[in-house]
Design a protein around this motif. Structure first.
Motif, short mmCIF file in Angstrom:
data_model
loop_
_atom_site.label_atom_id
_atom_site.label_comp_id
_atom_site.label_asym_id
_atom_site.label_seq_id
_atom_site.Cartn_x
_atom_site.Cartn_y
_atom_site.Cartn_z
N ILE A 279 0.85 -1.18 0.00
CA ILE A 279 0.00 0.00 0.00
C ILE A 279 0.89 1.24 0.00
O ILE A 279 1.81 1.36 0.80
CB ILE A 279 -0.97 -0.03 1.19
N GLY A 280 0.63 2.13 -0.97
CA GLY A 280 1.42 3.34 -1.11
C GLY A 280 2.55 3.22 -2.11
O GLY A 280 3.31 4.17 -2.30
N GLN A 281 2.68 2.05 -2.77
CA GLN A 281 3.71 1.87 -3.79
C GLN A 281 3.07 1.43 -5.09
O GLN A 281 1.96 0.89 -5.08
CB GLN A 281 4.75 0.84 -3.33
N ASP A 282 3.76 1.64 -6.20
CA ASP A 282 3.19 1.36 -7.51
C ASP A 282 3.40 -0.07 -8.00
O ASP A 282 2.59 -0.58 -8.75
CB ASP A 282 3.78 2.32 -8.55
N ASP A 283 4.48 -0.72 -7.62
CA ASP A 283 4.78 -2.05 -8.15
C ASP A 283 3.73 -3.06 -7.72
O ASP A 283 3.17 -2.99 -6.63
CB ASP A 283 6.15 -2.53 -7.66
N VAL A 284 3.48 -4.01 -8.60
CA VAL A 284 2.59 -5.13 -8.30
C VAL A 284 3.46 -6.38 -8.26
O VAL A 284 4.36 -6.55 -9.08
CB VAL A 284 1.49 -5.27 -9.38
#
Length: 195
Positions: A153-158
Motif C-alpha cells: 500500500i502506497g507503492q506502484d509495483d505489483v
C-alpha cells in the motif's frame, strides 16, 4: 617434445581454461537471477513481528499481537490466547513470503490495478514490527492459479506471490481460537466429535 606440439598443447589448455571460466560465470549469473525471483516480500524476520492484522470484511478480520512473554494473543475479533501451531504457521508463511514476479507499473497507470484485482482487494495484511508497519493488499489469482497479485500500500509495483501462502494468510479467525474445553459431563463420543 617439439615446440609446435608444446604450443598446440598450451593453446588447448588455455582454451579449456577459458571455457571453464565462461561456463562457471554463466552458471553463477543464472543463480543470481534465480535469487532475484525468490526475493522475500518482507525484510524482517519472524522474531521482529509484534502485530499482524488481516482484514477481509467485518466478520473475517483478525488481529494477533505478541505478548511480552513471546506468546501470541488474538485481540480481534475476540480477546483470547491464540493457538500456537496456527500462529507459527502464519508467521513462517509471512517470513518466507517470496516474490515470484515483480510488475513495474508507471505511477499514473492505475487501470492495471483493476486488472490485478487491487482496486477492491480481497484482503489487506498489515505486519507491524518495533520499527515499522508494512501493509499489503491482495488481489486476484494469476491465470494458472499458482500466484496471487499483491501490492504494498502506497507503492506502484505489483507483485505475484504464491497462492499457497496467501491461502494460509487468509485463514478464518476461528482457526486461531483455542478449542473450547470439553465439559466434564460429556461422553467420550461427544469429546471426540468436538475435536
Amino acid at each position: 617434445m617439439k615446440r609446435s606440439t608444446t604450443a598446440i598443447l598450451l593453446a588447448a589448455a588455455l582454451f579449456l581454461g577459458l571455457m571453464t571460466y565462461v561456463s562457471q560465470r554463466a552458471a553463477t549469473s543464472g543463480n543470481s537471477s534465480g535469487r532475484e525471483t525468490a526475493a522475500r516480500m518482507f525484510d524482517f524476520t519472524a522474531a521482529d513481528i509484534v502485530r499482524i492484522r488481516i482484514k477481509r470484511d467485518y466478520w473475517n478480520s483478525l488481529t494477533l499481537q505478541r505478548a511480552a512473554d513471546g506468546s501470541w494473543k488474538l485481540i480481534e475479533p475476540s480477546s483470547e490466547s491464540a493457538t500456537v501451531p496456527t500462529v507459527n504457521r502464519l508467521i513462517e508463511s509471512l517470513e518466507n513470503l517470496c516474490i515470484i514476479t515483480t510488475i513495474d507499473l508507471p505511477a499514473d497507470y492505475s487501470e492495471r490495478h483493476r486488472e490485478y484485482g487491487l482496486w477492491q482487494p480481497s484482503m489487506e495484511l498489515s505486519v507491524t514490527t518495533l520499527e515499522k508497519e508494512v501493509s499489503i493488499a491482495f488481489g486476484s489469482e494469476t491465470a494458472d492459479r499458482k500466484g496471487t497479485y499483491c501490492a504494498r500500500i502506497g507503492q506502484d509495483d505489483v507483485y505475484v506471490v504464491p497462492t499457497e501462502a496467501v491461502t494460509i494468510i487468509a485463514s478464518e479467525p476461528s482457526v486461531y481460537q483455542q478449542p473450547s474445553p470439553v465439559s466434564a459431563g460429556s461422553t467420550f463420543e461427544e469429546q471426540q466429535d468436538s475435536r
